[in-house]
Design a protein around this motif. Structure first.
Motif, PDB file in Angstrom:
ATOM      1  N   SER A  74       0.833  -1.203   0.000  1.00 10.93           N
ATOM      2  CA  SER A  74       0.000   0.000   0.000  1.00 10.93           C
ATOM      3  C   SER A  74       0.866   1.251   0.000  1.00 10.93           C
ATOM      4  CB  SER A  74      -0.916  -0.006   1.221  1.00 10.93           C
ATOM      5  OG  SER A  74      -0.146  -0.091   2.405  1.00 10.93           O
ATOM      6  N   ALA A  75       0.266   2.339  -0.432  1.00 14.42           N
ATOM      7  CA  ALA A  75       1.003   3.590  -0.544  1.00 14.42           C
ATOM      8  C   ALA A  75       1.381   4.122   0.830  1.00 14.42           C
ATOM      9  CB  ALA A  75       0.164   4.614  -1.296  1.00 14.42           C
ATOM     10  N   PHE A  76       2.485   4.837   0.879  1.00 12.54           N
ATOM     11  CA  PHE A  76       2.910   5.471   2.120  1.00 12.54           C
ATOM     12  C   PHE A  76       3.460   6.848   1.794  1.00 12.54           C
ATOM     13  CE2 PHE A  76       6.480   2.961   0.502  1.00 12.54           C
ATOM     14  CZ  PHE A  76       7.497   3.909   0.440  1.00 12.54           C
ATOM     15  N   ARG A  77       3.637   7.638   2.830  1.00 11.09           N
ATOM     16  CA  ARG A  77       4.154   8.992   2.675  1.00 11.09           C
ATOM     17  C   ARG A  77       5.487   9.086   3.398  1.00 11.09           C
ATOM     18  NH1 ARG A  77       2.899  14.105   1.420  1.00 11.09           N
ATOM     19  NH2 ARG A  77       3.509  15.812   2.806  1.00 11.09           N
ATOM     20  N   ALA A  78       6.543   9.380   2.654  1.00 10.04           N
ATOM     21  CA  ALA A  78       7.878   9.511   3.240  1.00 10.04           C
ATOM     22  C   ALA A  78       8.075  10.929   3.763  1.00 10.04           C
ATOM     23  CB  ALA A  78       8.941   9.177   2.197  1.00 10.04           C
TER      24      ALA A  78
ATOM     25  N   ALA B 256      -2.199  13.619   8.352  1.00 13.93           N
ATOM     26  CA  ALA B 256      -3.256  12.611   8.407  1.00 13.93           C
ATOM     27  C   ALA B 256      -4.125  12.672   7.156  1.00 13.93           C
ATOM     28  CB  ALA B 256      -4.108  12.809   9.657  1.00 13.93           C
ATOM     29  N   LYS B 257      -4.369  13.872   6.661  1.00 15.71           N
ATOM     30  CA  LYS B 257      -5.170  14.011   5.449  1.00 15.71           C
ATOM     31  C   LYS B 257      -4.407  13.484   4.228  1.00 15.71           C
ATOM     32  CE  LYS B 257      -7.920  17.903   7.121  1.00 15.71           C
ATOM     33  NZ  LYS B 257      -8.254  19.341   6.980  1.00 15.71           N
ATOM     34  N   PHE B 258      -3.098  13.682   4.220  1.00 17.75           N
ATOM     35  CA  PHE B 258      -2.298  13.165   3.108  1.00 17.75           C
ATOM     36  C   PHE B 258      -2.343  11.639   3.061  1.00 17.75           C
ATOM     37  CE2 PHE B 258       0.233  17.280   2.886  1.00 17.75           C
ATOM     38  CZ  PHE B 258      -0.203  17.598   1.613  1.00 17.75           C
ATOM     39  N   VAL B 259      -2.160  10.976   4.221  1.00 21.07           N
ATOM     40  CA  VAL B 259      -2.161   9.508   4.217  1.00 21.07           C
ATOM     41  C   VAL B 259      -3.569   8.972   3.943  1.00 21.07           C
ATOM     42  CG1 VAL B 259      -0.169   9.323   5.750  1.00 21.07           C
ATOM     43  CG2 VAL B 259      -2.465   9.320   6.725  1.00 21.07           C
ATOM     44  N   THR B 260      -4.595   9.751   4.306  1.00 20.51           N
ATOM     45  CA  THR B 260      -5.967   9.344   3.985  1.00 20.51           C
ATOM     46  C   THR B 260      -6.169   9.321   2.479  1.00 20.51           C
ATOM     47  OG1 THR B 260      -6.802  10.288   6.059  1.00 20.51           O
ATOM     48  CG2 THR B 260      -8.404   9.928   4.307  1.00 20.51           C
ATOM     49  N   ARG B 261      -5.653  10.334   1.784  1.00 22.99           N
ATOM     50  CA  ARG B 261      -5.777  10.355   0.323  1.00 22.99           C
ATOM     51  C   ARG B 261      -4.975   9.212  -0.306  1.00 22.99           C
ATOM     52  NH1 ARG B 261      -5.037  16.902  -0.695  1.00 22.99           N
ATOM     53  NH2 ARG B 261      -6.864  17.536   0.537  1.00 22.99           N
ATOM     54  N   ASP B 262      -3.810   8.910   0.262  1.00 24.92           N
ATOM     55  CA  ASP B 262      -3.034   7.769  -0.228  1.00 24.92           C
ATOM     56  C   ASP B 262      -3.825   6.481  -0.062  1.00 24.92           C
ATOM     57  OD1 ASP B 262      -0.927   9.440  -0.843  1.00 24.92           O
ATOM     58  OD2 ASP B 262       0.147   9.071   1.022  1.00 24.92           O
ATOM     59  N   PHE B 263      -4.512   6.364   1.054  1.00 24.57           N
ATOM     60  CA  PHE B 263      -5.335   5.187   1.331  1.00 24.57           C
ATOM     61  C   PHE B 263      -6.442   5.039   0.293  1.00 24.57           C
ATOM     62  CE2 PHE B 263      -9.263   3.856   3.767  1.00 24.57           C
ATOM     63  CZ  PHE B 263      -9.001   2.500   3.707  1.00 24.57           C
ATOM     64  N   TYR B 264      -7.122   6.119  -0.012  1.00 14.59           N
ATOM     65  CA  TYR B 264      -8.190   6.080  -1.016  1.00 14.59           C
ATOM     66  C   TYR B 264      -7.638   5.718  -2.391  1.00 14.59           C
ATOM     67  CZ  TYR B 264     -11.127   8.437   2.449  1.00 14.59           C
ATOM     68  OH  TYR B 264     -11.835   8.752   3.566  1.00 14.59           O
ATOM     69  N   TYR B 265      -6.454   6.241  -2.700  1.00 13.56           N
ATOM     70  CA  TYR B 265      -5.835   5.939  -3.993  1.00 13.56           C
ATOM     71  C   TYR B 265      -5.550   4.438  -4.105  1.00 13.56           C
ATOM     72  CZ  TYR B 265      -2.714   6.195  -8.009  1.00 13.56           C
ATOM     73  OH  TYR B 265      -2.143   6.001  -9.235  1.00 13.56           O
ATOM     74  N   GLY B 266      -5.085   3.838  -2.970  1.00 16.70           N
ATOM     75  CA  GLY B 266      -4.813   2.407  -2.979  1.00 16.70           C
ATOM     76  C   GLY B 266      -6.077   1.578  -3.117  1.00 16.70           C
ATOM     77  N   VAL B 267      -7.193   2.053  -2.546  1.00 19.98           N
ATOM     78  CA  VAL B 267      -8.456   1.312  -2.594  1.00 19.98           C
ATOM     79  C   VAL B 267      -9.152   1.483  -3.938  1.00 19.98           C
ATOM     80  CG1 VAL B 267     -10.779   1.153  -1.615  1.00 19.98           C
ATOM     81  CG2 VAL B 267      -8.802   1.411  -0.100  1.00 19.98           C
ATOM     82  N   PHE B 268      -9.258   2.729  -4.396  1.00 21.72           N
ATOM     83  CA  PHE B 268     -10.050   3.018  -5.596  1.00 21.72           C
ATOM     84  C   PHE B 268      -9.202   3.075  -6.867  1.00 21.72           C
ATOM     85  CE2 PHE B 268     -12.342   5.128  -2.052  1.00 21.72           C
ATOM     86  CZ  PHE B 268     -13.482   4.346  -2.078  1.00 21.72           C
ATOM     87  N   GLY B 269      -7.893   3.140  -6.725  1.00 25.49           N
ATOM     88  CA  GLY B 269      -7.033   3.181  -7.895  1.00 25.49           C
ATOM     89  C   GLY B 269      -7.085   4.493  -8.646  1.00 25.49           C
ATOM     90  N   LYS B 270      -7.616   5.514  -8.017  1.00 29.51           N
ATOM     91  CA  LYS B 270      -7.687   6.828  -8.661  1.00 29.51           C
ATOM     92  C   LYS B 270      -7.727   7.894  -7.582  1.00 29.51           C
ATOM     93  CE  LYS B 270     -12.748   6.678  -8.838  1.00 29.51           C
ATOM     94  NZ  LYS B 270     -13.951   6.751  -9.692  1.00 29.51           N
TER      95      LYS B 270
END
Length: 773
Positions: free
Chosen positions: A149-153, A434-448
């Motif tokens: 899954s995506a992460f934020r460095a 927290a908002k950045f990792v939330t968007r990464d999470f959505y990107y991993g789930v929805f692929g967009k």
């Protein structure tokens, strides 16, 4: 810990002398004013030296050596098997040529041609099967893990305090400092090699922090969690051994359970070509299956052998945590993490509700924290009970929580770091990250990427969620628990009109309410009886498809086992329907009282004197017609929705045997029959709601109930899609029915209050049990 027990801390040489003279004492609780004055310097100074390293025992070292040997041996055994198959194919190819010499010397010229063809087949089959087997055995050695899954460095200059804090924890436990810190959405933290095997020879480490963990823990608890992770890395050999064990175990899991295009191609070819040729491919599939079973056996041996060592590593890491944050804090943190896991599941459920209306929360860690703070007491008690009853299994990599707490009882109860401020103070802007990792999470789930307009604040969506909870509570209060969602309530059009005689209407409301409360317990007994009949109907449905498709279902239920043939199934079905019909008459007597009470309340809402005293009366008047239309529509389809649900159960039973019976004509006939029935029923129900607008606020203003309930019509020849669509339609429309009913009950409650009736108390299941007893 007793006073005579040694403090497991190496005191810093810079520590003031007066601290050495003073006797140990409990740390003074910090006031809110002190917390406000908390600075990075004070946080760093709160570390009271370094902890004493945890020294592994000789038994632990010997066990580590043995496990290392076994874990390296297991892949070597598999490689040796590949070598054996290669040698076997080569030996057969070279030494079996003599068969042709013997065949050619046959005295019978007439049979020589057929014999040579048979010999050629006997010679080539092991070679073809062997080559396919070798390819499929070699393939796992080059298997690559799927993308994580995506992460934020993070960069040190952006979050200096967090990096300093992590470095200080590393120094305190004697572990190498990570070169990179990543953030993700998991309720977890982990430390590992940044580049996998390429980082094995150095200290190229990466720390991954789950933002929900930071949101839900104090500084002291968070420091302990970090100490635990870096405790694994405080000893270089243990760090690398742990990585090797986990890598081998994960490799075994992937190669045993993952399937790729090669597997699909072999299966397709074996089923699509002539059986006179495809039997060779079926034989190859059999041997591939056998090798995977051998791999599964090796995997289980690896899990069993490594499980003990991994648990010992956890025990050692726990001691690092306890020595840094204190043994008392360790116990609290362990239970806190369990509650965070429950809150995470609740937040995911909330997220599903938000997404159904085209909205997503912009800060998922904050939503988890809100769920954590609002966990009911019974849920907390259930978690505590689970912790008390939890047992460590043979294959577990982590010990049971109580075992871990007992393991650190002799450690310092206070530790060397005791600040209790929120862990979020370590971030310059926690909400932003927290908002950045939330968007990464959505990107991993929805692929967009999710449009910004679809993201809403936690507070806004929480208000909506609380309103839904109030609607649910209103239904329970209105019915006092005597409600069964599978029973339709048939409302008339009069509910949206002003009554001709308001006083008579109020009197009818009072009479219906009194009778409803009087007969509630009796009705509840009929509900329980009706529910039991529907449960048996489910068993009959499963038995019917099993008999038709000649399946053997292993279900430990005496009633199900009695349905051995088609005649018994049909007789049981008719008997249950007859009993349901008898009970249905008793249910309708009570349900008529409920409908009358609710209708009269809604009618009285239209009386000007009543409406003038209702909050948001204009909004209610606007929404009431649509709510009633939606309720009437869903109620009219409840019996068909239940039929669709039963159809889904039947298809699920059938699909369990799909891999084994896909070539069985009788089985395929039953599957197709159930699919056709499901498709017709699904389309019919869907079409009923195509022209009805969704009665609640949605990101799409003009969305219909049909579009809300089902994103798209599934393909008719795809059983998995049909099944998923049927379940989605059933869940969405039943939930909508309950939600609409809750809104109407809220309005009726307000009307009853204005008429002088008390709002009924919150329904408690225990109260009903007492009354019935």
């Amino acid at each position: 810990m007793s006073d005579s027990a040694p403090r497991r801390v190496k005191q810093s040489v810079q520590k003031p002398a007066k601290a050495e003279k003073s006797s140990p004492a409990k740390p003074r609780k910090r006031s809110s004013r002190e917390i406000q004055k908390l600075t990075p310097r004070k946080i760093m100074q709160a570390f009271e030296g370094n902890i004493e390293p945890v020294t592994p025992t000789m038994m632990y070292r010997l066990c580590a050596l043995l496990v290392s040997f076994v874990m390296v041996l297991l892949p070597l055994i598999y490689i040796a098997m590949i070598g054996g198959v290669i040698w076997g194919v080569y030996f057969h190819a070279v030494h079996s040529l003599s068969m042709f010499e013997a065949g050619s010397s046959s005295s019978s010229t007439r049979n020589r041609g057929k014999g040579m063809i048979l010999l050629l087949l006997v010679y080539l089959t092991p070679i073809i099967v062997g080559v396919i087997l070798i390819i499929f055995m070699l393939k796992p050695l080059f298997s690559r893990p799927s993308h994580s899954s995506a992460f934020r460095a993070l960069k040190r200059e952006k979050e200096p305090l967090l990096f300093m804090f992590v470095d200080q924890v590393c120094d305190a436990v004697g572990a190498p400092q990570p070169v990179q810190i990543n953030l993700d959405i998991q309720v977890n933290a982990s430390a590992g090699f940044r580049r996998g095997w390429l980082s094995m020879l150095g200290n190229d480490l990466v720390l991954t922090i789950g933002m929900p963990l930071v949101a839900g823990l104090s500084l002291r608890q968070f420091s302990g969690v970090l100490a635990h992770e870096f405790g694994h890395f405080s000893q270089g050999a243990g760090m690398r051994l742990s990585f090797i064990i986990r890598s081998i175990n994960m490799w075994f899991m992937r190669v045993v359970y993952e399937r790729d295009a090669w597997d699909e191609r072999l299966e397709y070819l074996s089923q699509s070509i002539d059986i006179r040729v495809s039997w060779v491919l079926y034989l190859a599939r059999l041997f591939v299956w056998l090798t995977r079973k051998i791999l599964w056996l090796l995997m289980m041996v690896g899990h069993l052998v490594s499980g003990f060592l991994m648990r010992q590593m956890e025990f050692d890491a726990d001691r690092y945590e306890a020595r840094l944050a204190g043994s008392r804090c360790f116990a609290v943190t362990s239970k806190r993490l369990a509650l965070l896991g429950v809150a995470n599941q609740g937040a995911l459920s909330d997220l599903g509700q938000f997404y159904a209306e085209g909205r997503l929360v912009d800060n998922f860690p904050a939503l988890i924290n809100i769920n954590l703070n609002k966990l009911p007491e019974e849920v907390k008690q259930a978690v505590n009970k689970h912790i008390k009853e939890e047992q460590t299994g043979w294959f577990d990599t982590h010990p049971a929580t109580l075992e871990r707490i007992a393991n650190i009882q002799d450690e310092d109860p206070e530790g060397i770091f005791q600040l209790k401020s929120p862990a979020t103070v370590l971030f310059s802007d926690f909400s932003r990250e927290a908002k950045f990792v939330t968007r990464d999470f959505y990107y991993g789930v929805f692929g967009k990427k999710i449009p910004r307009e679809d993201l809403h604040s936690v507070d806004e969506l929480q208000i909506r969620l609380e309103a839904e909870n109030e609607s649910h509570k209103a239904v329970q209060r209105f019915y006092q628990g005597a409600i069964y969602p599978n029973r339709p309530l048939l409302f008339s059009e009069s509910a949206i009109h002003t009554p001709d005689d308001a006083k008579q209407c109020a009197q009818e409301l009072k009479s219906s309410r009194e009778k409803q409360l009087k007969y509630r317990v009796k009705y509840k007994s009929f509900i329980d009886e009706y529910r039991e009949f529907e449960s048996k109907s489910m068993s009959v449905t499963m038995a019917e498809v099993a008999v038709r498709a000649r399946l053997k279902l292993d279900i430990d239920d005496p009633f199900f086992k009695s349905l051995k043939n088609y005649d018994k199934v049909i007789n049981a079905k008719h008997g249950i329907e007859r009993k349901k019909s008898e009970t249905r008459g008793e249910l309708e007597k009570y349900e008529t009282l409920v409908v009358n009470r609710l209708e009269r309340g809604l009618q009285l809402f239209h009386v000007p004197k009543v409406q003038a005293q209702i909050a948001d009366a204009a909004l209610w008047e606007r929404d009431l017609p649509d709510l009633l239309l939606a309720l009437q529509a869903t109620n009219s389809q409840i019996s068909r929705l239940w039929e669709l649900h039963m159809n889904s159960v039947a298809l699920q039973v059938l699909l369990r045997f799909f891999d084994d019976l896909r070539t069985d004509d009788k089985y395929c006939e039953v599957v197709l029959s159930e699919m056709e029935k499901m498709e017709a029923l699904l389309n019919s129900i869907y079409n009923r709601f195509k022209r009805l607008l969704y009665p609640f606020e949605h990101s799409r203003v003009d969305i219909s109930i049909a579009e809300f309930a089902l994103a798209r019509i599934p393909e008719s020849n795809n059983p998995a899609e049909l099944l998923g669509a049927a379940e989605a339609l059933f869940d969405s429309l039943m939930a909508l029915n309950h939600r609409v009913l809750g809104r109407l009950c809220l309005l009726a409650e307000q009307v009853e209050t204005l008429l002088g009736f008390e709002v009924l108390p919150e329904y408690q299941e225990a109260d009903t049990d007492e009354q019935e007893s």
